[in-house]
Design a protein around this motif. Structure first.
Motif, PDB file in Angstrom:
ATOM      1  N   VAL B 157      22.108   0.396  10.844  1.00 37.34           N
ATOM      2  CA  VAL B 157      20.954   1.267  10.609  1.00 37.34           C
ATOM      3  C   VAL B 157      19.779   0.430  10.094  1.00 37.34           C
ATOM      4  CG1 VAL B 157      21.787   1.840   8.263  1.00 37.34           C
ATOM      5  CG2 VAL B 157      20.239   3.411   9.437  1.00 37.34           C
ATOM      6  N   PRO B 158      18.535   0.696  10.524  1.00 38.38           N
ATOM      7  CA  PRO B 158      17.385  -0.048   9.985  1.00 38.38           C
ATOM      8  C   PRO B 158      17.085   0.359   8.538  1.00 38.38           C
ATOM      9  CG  PRO B 158      16.642   1.617  11.548  1.00 38.38           C
ATOM     10  CD  PRO B 158      18.130   1.645  11.581  1.00 38.38           C
ATOM     11  N   ASN B 159      16.297  -0.445   7.841  1.00 42.18           N
ATOM     12  CA  ASN B 159      16.158  -0.263   6.393  1.00 42.18           C
ATOM     13  C   ASN B 159      15.259   0.911   5.989  1.00 42.18           C
ATOM     14  OD1 ASN B 159      13.636  -1.214   6.945  1.00 42.18           O
ATOM     15  ND2 ASN B 159      13.761  -3.040   5.657  1.00 42.18           N
ATOM     16  N   PHE B 160      14.684   1.626   6.965  1.00 41.97           N
ATOM     17  CA  PHE B 160      13.843   2.772   6.591  1.00 41.97           C
ATOM     18  C   PHE B 160      14.531   4.121   6.871  1.00 41.97           C
ATOM     19  CE2 PHE B 160      12.464   1.053  10.704  1.00 41.97           C
ATOM     20  CZ  PHE B 160      12.585   2.145  11.531  1.00 41.97           C
ATOM     21  N   TYR B 617       0.432  -4.197   9.509  1.00 38.93           N
ATOM     22  CA  TYR B 617       0.059  -3.779   8.158  1.00 38.93           C
ATOM     23  C   TYR B 617       0.865  -2.601   7.611  1.00 38.93           C
ATOM     24  CZ  TYR B 617      -2.599  -1.086  11.578  1.00 38.93           C
ATOM     25  OH  TYR B 617      -2.942  -0.353  12.666  1.00 38.93           O
ATOM     26  N   VAL B 618       1.817  -2.079   8.411  1.00 42.20           N
ATOM     27  CA  VAL B 618       2.583  -0.926   7.931  1.00 42.20           C
ATOM     28  C   VAL B 618       3.656  -1.411   6.960  1.00 42.20           C
ATOM     29  CG1 VAL B 618       4.155   0.943   8.599  1.00 42.20           C
ATOM     30  CG2 VAL B 618       2.094   0.482   9.938  1.00 42.20           C
ATOM     31  N   THR B 619       3.722  -0.770   5.799  1.00 43.58           N
ATOM     32  CA  THR B 619       4.646  -1.215   4.753  1.00 43.58           C
ATOM     33  C   THR B 619       5.815  -0.238   4.613  1.00 43.58           C
ATOM     34  OG1 THR B 619       3.514   0.059   3.047  1.00 43.58           O
ATOM     35  CG2 THR B 619       2.724  -2.183   3.441  1.00 43.58           C
ATOM     36  N   GLY B 620       6.836  -0.664   3.898  1.00 44.60           N
ATOM     37  CA  GLY B 620       7.957   0.213   3.590  1.00 44.60           C
ATOM     38  C   GLY B 620       7.549   1.257   2.552  1.00 44.60           C
ATOM     39  N   LEU B 621       8.360   2.331   2.458  1.00 47.81           N
ATOM     40  CA  LEU B 621       8.119   3.375   1.463  1.00 47.81           C
ATOM     41  C   LEU B 621       9.332   3.423   0.540  1.00 47.81           C
ATOM     42  CD1 LEU B 621       6.768   6.208   3.815  1.00 47.81           C
ATOM     43  CD2 LEU B 621       5.441   4.490   2.564  1.00 47.81           C
ATOM     44  N   ASP B 622       9.075   3.685  -0.725  1.00 50.49           N
ATOM     45  CA  ASP B 622      10.163   3.731  -1.697  1.00 50.49           C
ATOM     46  C   ASP B 622      11.168   4.825  -1.336  1.00 50.49           C
ATOM     47  OD1 ASP B 622      11.043   2.862  -4.556  1.00 50.49           O
ATOM     48  OD2 ASP B 622      11.136   5.053  -4.540  1.00 50.49           O
ATOM     49  N   THR B 625      10.813   7.937  -3.840  1.00 50.70           N
ATOM     50  CA  THR B 625       9.531   8.632  -4.035  1.00 50.70           C
ATOM     51  C   THR B 625       8.680   8.722  -2.766  1.00 50.70           C
ATOM     52  OG1 THR B 625       8.327   6.615  -4.595  1.00 50.70           O
ATOM     53  CG2 THR B 625       9.426   7.760  -6.408  1.00 50.70           C
ATOM     54  N   GLY B 626       9.043   7.961  -1.748  1.00 49.64           N
ATOM     55  CA  GLY B 626       8.254   7.960  -0.520  1.00 49.64           C
ATOM     56  C   GLY B 626       6.889   7.311  -0.678  1.00 49.64           C
ATOM     57  N   GLN B 627       6.706   6.542  -1.757  1.00 50.28           N
ATOM     58  CA  GLN B 627       5.395   5.940  -2.012  1.00 50.28           C
ATOM     59  C   GLN B 627       5.332   4.521  -1.437  1.00 50.28           C
ATOM     60  OE1 GLN B 627       2.820   7.879  -3.598  1.00 50.28           O
ATOM     61  NE2 GLN B 627       4.444   9.266  -2.942  1.00 50.28           N
ATOM     62  N   GLY B 628       4.173   4.154  -0.919  1.00 50.60           N
ATOM     63  CA  GLY B 628       3.975   2.822  -0.362  1.00 50.60           C
ATOM     64  C   GLY B 628       2.527   2.623  -0.010  1.00 50.60           C
ATOM     65  N   GLN B 629       2.174   1.388   0.346  1.00 52.62           N
ATOM     66  CA  GLN B 629       0.786   1.039   0.600  1.00 52.62           C
ATOM     67  C   GLN B 629       0.253   1.734   1.853  1.00 52.62           C
ATOM     68  OE1 GLN B 629      -0.697  -0.998  -1.645  1.00 52.62           O
ATOM     69  NE2 GLN B 629      -2.669  -0.609  -0.639  1.00 52.62           N
ATOM     70  N   ARG B 630       1.018   1.641   2.943  1.00 51.50           N
ATOM     71  CA  ARG B 630       0.529   2.230   4.198  1.00 51.50           C
ATOM     72  C   ARG B 630       1.721   2.708   5.027  1.00 51.50           C
ATOM     73  NH1 ARG B 630      -4.300  -0.040   8.080  1.00 51.50           N
ATOM     74  NH2 ARG B 630      -4.152   1.599   9.664  1.00 51.50           N
ATOM     75  N   ALA B 631       1.888   4.022   5.073  1.00 52.30           N
ATOM     76  CA  ALA B 631       3.047   4.616   5.742  1.00 52.30           C
ATOM     77  C   ALA B 631       2.957   4.513   7.255  1.00 52.30           C
ATOM     78  CB  ALA B 631       3.181   6.078   5.329  1.00 52.30           C
ATOM     79  N   VAL B 632       1.742   4.646   7.775  1.00 50.95           N
ATOM     80  CA  VAL B 632       1.570   4.766   9.231  1.00 50.95           C
ATOM     81  C   VAL B 632       0.318   4.006   9.682  1.00 50.95           C
ATOM     82  CG1 VAL B 632       2.660   7.050   9.301  1.00 50.95           C
ATOM     83  CG2 VAL B 632       0.175   6.890   9.051  1.00 50.95           C
ATOM     84  N   VAL B 633       0.150   3.904  10.996  1.00 49.10           N
ATOM     85  CA  VAL B 633      -1.017   3.197  11.527  1.00 49.10           C
ATOM     86  C   VAL B 633      -2.297   4.031  11.425  1.00 49.10           C
ATOM     87  CG1 VAL B 633       0.251   1.628  13.021  1.00 49.10           C
ATOM     88  CG2 VAL B 633      -0.372   3.870  13.911  1.00 49.10           C
TER      89      VAL B 633
END
Lengths: 160, 784
Positions: B157-160, B617-622, B625-633
């Protein structure tokens, strides 16, 4: 398995074909005559993608046995254009944006052709009624209906 | 990043040039996968499928089938033990030990005719031990439910994606932002609502078809109606232990995709069988019945929403719990769950958010990608609770939306900063066009009219790094051939690619051809034709490839003429110098180069431009909490407003007027954009009024066009308006974003809100069929 040899006219050409008794007209057109413009969308007479003109009437070719076509005159989408000159319906479908994926297009064109043969200047409702058995999932039908109306105009202009 | 706004927009961009594939398509000349001729050696595959939603396979006896004359191969799950899957690898090509839905492939047969293959299926005996089935996702998520994938913890499974081994939950996406509990106490109005969106089917008019052949050296070719030739190459090759370079996928025109021909659906089946009969092409096509009940579905959703605002109508808090009925395995379901999660607020600015988006294994058909990728289902809920909340607080709905929609610079529920968006403009334009606030009289005394509005947003739902590439070559006469790996599925991708190449090069539109059909052996890499990503992502690659070719041409001419490149340009297929006022046609020079003066040699050589694009530039999300720098393009946004008339005697809904406005950044080809908005709206309307896969105890009750009705010519509104809004995308080609899926996303809620306005009733979910609307009116006392 019983085979039959039949003679029919397809897009103006005389064809002599030997077919098994259970073969449908659709299978014969696609596999024996390699006219693959006519599409198989359901093989049960419900989607209209395989519509051809059979002695001038629109039929779902998946619901007709090939042997029933002995002596018949059949027109498929490949028979609409003549000498690289598109039929007014084809021209109108191009201009109206009536085509997206294109899979329903041959059946739509043939059903529209049948309509214009019996009603050269149909109303909006007549067009919608005539195409109700031809399913399309891409266009939302608006531009197909527009295309049929435009074809009437194109045909009238070319006669002037 | 280059700001698109500052760039000069070429004349061809924003011009409604005709589709480049249209003449082929109106003459019947266009080739689709089932049209390719394979000659007398062709074998036909059929599949014996599970008759149970959940059972263990005790034994399989294929001996009688193998002995049937004309049968060339019989295969079962034991022949292909490796797992396959786009995100979570949780299924086999043929069931191994256990079946998990009605219709799951159990045994594959190849024979010299479809009839013999069918006969062979009848001769196969499979013994099952029937297990309790899970046919409800909410129940499936409880500890009482039987476990469908006992080995979930072992799957790759991928990490997201976050599966929970020991349960039926294949992904649990969470957002925890602010404090919803405290915020609800501050609210002047709160609406709570549960909406159920049933399973629907894609219904392309072209059924799935795939043909595979292995040669004597072990190389495999697959011809398929495919949105994803590269993903299929990768996944099928890996699962069967073939090198990706020995697996070639050829994909001609697709007769309708809508997501169902993305990833790997049935294409691995003929490939697997073909490996057992080297030299023979093996064709497998789904019947329309199989297309309905065995193919990937738009999974069902149960969405529980709670949303509140203050006395001025400002949204304060939302709680959103989504149970996605992922089905027997989750080709795409886990990622739809993720997309539903990070977009769970809809296009609204809400400070306090708690989201739980759960993908649940059930014994239903497999959840796949479907135009909108979860957004139609999510917005069916969001669009209605916002309408109710505006009612509750006594505010005009348009005013309520304008007050609360996301704007550029807002911090979204994931922590990402919103880019500039034209959503407010979309709302204003649809409200204007539908004459919002004005009530028109019904056409008959037994009818009632109403208006409804709903909004949407959608981001391409992808891994962080899906790549695109393109090349540009020339013929002697100066005409251009553009290599792309993105597919023409009716949306006009080839036309737009050609248009972009022509614009970036400076040649007339009719000089450009697209190299087709797609062929993984020659076409440049493209992740998949999904997520409305081609205009943006592939468009960037095409533009860069054309600019690269253009630069090579200008360098060559500058050297030959001893001029500065900055003084040169390509206009209408000619290189011109603004300094010396010389010009030269692209003809010949793009292949042969340019002779030096006095026969002293040559400059240049065959021009080949290349371009690529990948978001970096898309980053992972916690995870918690689902928080992160940039969820989507990015997000494409839009609004729809409908006027309906409801017949009190029958419950039948007529759509009088339908208005759509979407912000696609830049309409490269406005006519094609309008076509997407029209077709998408009608598909959305069809799902809102007619469509439902009627699943009873895991069995689909209506697998035919007669019993599963889609919109026809007589169902469409007489009046439809589509509006383009352009707020440019900073990293899109000339500012473009995708708009293919979006037009059907707000439709269920817009219709539901209009019906409510007309007769004061809501259903617990679509379809708004006449019967269901009538029964709801009866129950509410609207009719007697």
């Amino acid at each position: 398995m019983a085979h039959h040899t039949i003679t029919l006219t397809v897009n103006g050409e005389t064809e002599v074909v030997t077919v098994p008794a259970h073969m449908t007209l659709l299978e014969m057109i696609r596999e024996e005559l390699a006219l693959t413009g006519t599409k198989n969308g359901c093989a049960s007479g419900e989607c209209g993608a395989c519509t051809v003109l059979f002695n001038g009437e629109p039929v779902n070719s998946c619901m007709v046995l090939a042997v029933e076509a002995d002596g018949a005159t059949v027109t498929t989408v490949e028979g609409l254009a003549h000498d690289h000159q598109l039929d007014p319906l084809q021209e109108a479908f191009v201009e109206s944006g009536a085509v997206q994926c294109g899979f329903c297009t041959p059946g739509m064109l043939i059903s529209s052709k049948a309509l214009l043969l019996r009603a050269p200047n149909p109303s909006d409702d007549e067009i919608r009624e005539a195409l109700v058995g031809n399913l399309c999932r891409c266009t939302g039908y608006v531009r197909i209906v527009d295309g049929v109306k435009k074809a009437v105009k194109i045909a009238a202009q070319s006669e002037e | 990043m280059v700001m698109a706004q500052t760039e000069k927009i070429p004349d061809l961009i924003g011009k409604s040039v005709p589709r480049i594939d249209v003449r082929e398509k109106v003459t019947g000349a266009a080739i689709y996968a089932d049209d390719i001729q394979f000659g007398k050696k062709l074998l036909y595959a059929r599949v014996k499928r599970s008759p149970y939603p959940h059972a263990l396979i005790k034994s399989i006896d294929t001996s009688k089938a193998e002995a049937l004359p004309g049968v060339k191969a019989v295969v079962t799950g034991k022949d292909f033990p490796n797992r396959i899957g786009l995100y979570l690898k949780d299924k086999h090509i043929f069931a191994l030990n256990r079946v998990r839905f009605v219709g799951e492939p159990v045994v594959g047969v190849a024979a010299v005719s479809e009839e013999i293959a069918e006969q062979a299926l009848e001769l196969i005996d499979v013994e099952y031990e029937v297990l309790e089935a899970v046919t409800d996702a909410v129940y499936g998520a409880t500890p009482e439910a039987p476990i469908i994938h006992p080995k979930l913890g072992e799957y790759e499974v991928p990490n997201f994606i976050f599966p929970q081994p020991g349960t039926n939950i294949s992904n649990h996406f969470k957002i925890r932002k602010g404090d919803t509990e405290a915020a609800f106490k501050e609210c002047a109005a709160v609406v709570e609502k549960t909406i159920r969106v049933p399973h629907v089917q894609h219904v392309p008019i072209e059924p799935h078809v795939a043909i595979a052949q292995m040669d004597e050296t072990g190389k495999v070719t697959l011809w398929a109606s495919s949105q994803s030739p590269f993903a299929q190459r990768n996944l099928i090759a890996k699962t069967l232990g073939i090198s990706q370079s020995d697996m070639r996928v050829i994909a001609p025109y697709v007769g309708g995709g809508f997501g169902c021909k993305a990833g790997v659906t049935m294409e691995a089946i003929p490939v697997a069988i073909a490996t057992k009969v080297p030299g023979y092409p093996v064709k497998f096509r789904l019947t329309r019945e199989e297309e309905f009940y065995t193919n990937f579905v738009r999974q069902g959703l149960t969405i529980k929403l709670k949303v509140g605002c203050d006395a001025d109508g400002n949204l304060l808090a939302m709680e959103n719990t989504m149970y996605w009925d992922g089905g027997a395995s989750t080709e795409y379901g886990v990622n739809i769950t993720r997309a539903g999660g990070y977009s769970s607020t809809g296009p609204y600015d809400i400070p306090n958010v708690k989201t739980d988006s759960l993908c649940v294994y059930t014994n239903h058909p497999i959840g796949g990608a479907y135009r909108g990728f979860g957004m139609s289902e999510l917005h069916a809920g969001i669009g209605q609770v916002m309408d109710e909340l505006a009612n509750e607080i006594g505010m005009d709905k348009v005013e309520f939306h304008l007050k609360n929609v996301v704007q550029g610079g807002d911090t979204l529920a994931t922590g990402m900063k919103m880019h500039p968006t034209g959503l407010s403009k979309c709302i204003e334009k649809v409200a204007d066009a539908i004459e919002w606030g004005k009530k028109s009289p019904p056409s008959a005394p037994n009818k009632r009219r109403g208006k409804g509005i709903a909004l949407m947003w959608k981001a391409p739902a992808m891994p962080p790094n899906p790549g695109s590439s393109a090349w540009v070559e020339f013929a002697e006469d100066g005409t251009v051939v553009v290599g792309v790996g993105g597919q023409e599925i009716g949306q006009g991708a080839f036309t737009v690619a050609a248009q972009m190449a022509a614009a970036a090069l400076g040649v007339p539109m009719d000089w450009v051809r697209i190299a087709g059909p797609l062929d993984t052996q020659y076409s440049p890499y493209e992740w998949q034709t999904v997520a409305s990503r081609l205009t943006w992502s592939m468009g960037n690659a095409v533009k860069r490839a054309a600019e690269d070719a253009r630069q090579q041409i200008l360098d060559m001419v500058a050297e030959a003429w001893d001029e500065n490149v900055d003084d040169l340009d390509i206009v209408e297929g000619k290189v011109v110098s603004y300094k010396s006022e010389r010009d030269i046609s692209l003809k010949n020079i793009v292949i042969y180069g340019i002779p030096k003066e006095n026969d002293q040699g040559w400059i240049g050589g065959p021009i080949i431009g290349r371009g690529k694009f990948m978001p970096t530039y898309v980053t992972g999300l916690d995870k918690e909490t689902g928080q992160g720098q940039r969820a989507v393009v990015h997000y494409t946004t839009g609004a729809q407003a409908l006027e309906v008339e409801v017949d009190l005697e029958t419950g039948k809904i007529d759509v009088i007027n339908a208005v759509s406005a979407f912000d696609m950044g830049r309409a490269i080809n406005p006519d094609l954009v309008h076509m997407q908005m029209e077709g998408g709206f009608v598909q959305g309307l069809s799902s809102a009024i007619f469509e439902e896969m009627m699943l009873k105890d895991g069995y689909m009750q209506n697998p035919s066009f007669v019993d599963y009705r889609i919109a026809t010519t007589t169902d469409i509104p007489k009046k439809m308006t589509t509006i383009i809004v352009e707020e440019p995308q900073d990293d899109g080609p000339w500012g473009a974003r995708g708009v293919g899926e979006h037009p059907m996303v707000p439709t269920i809620a817009a219709l539901a809100n209009a019906v409510y306005d007309a007769v004061g009733v809501r259903l617990d979910g679509p379809p708004y069929s006449a019967e269901r609307v009538y029964m709801a009116m009866l129950k509410a006392g609207v009719v007697k």
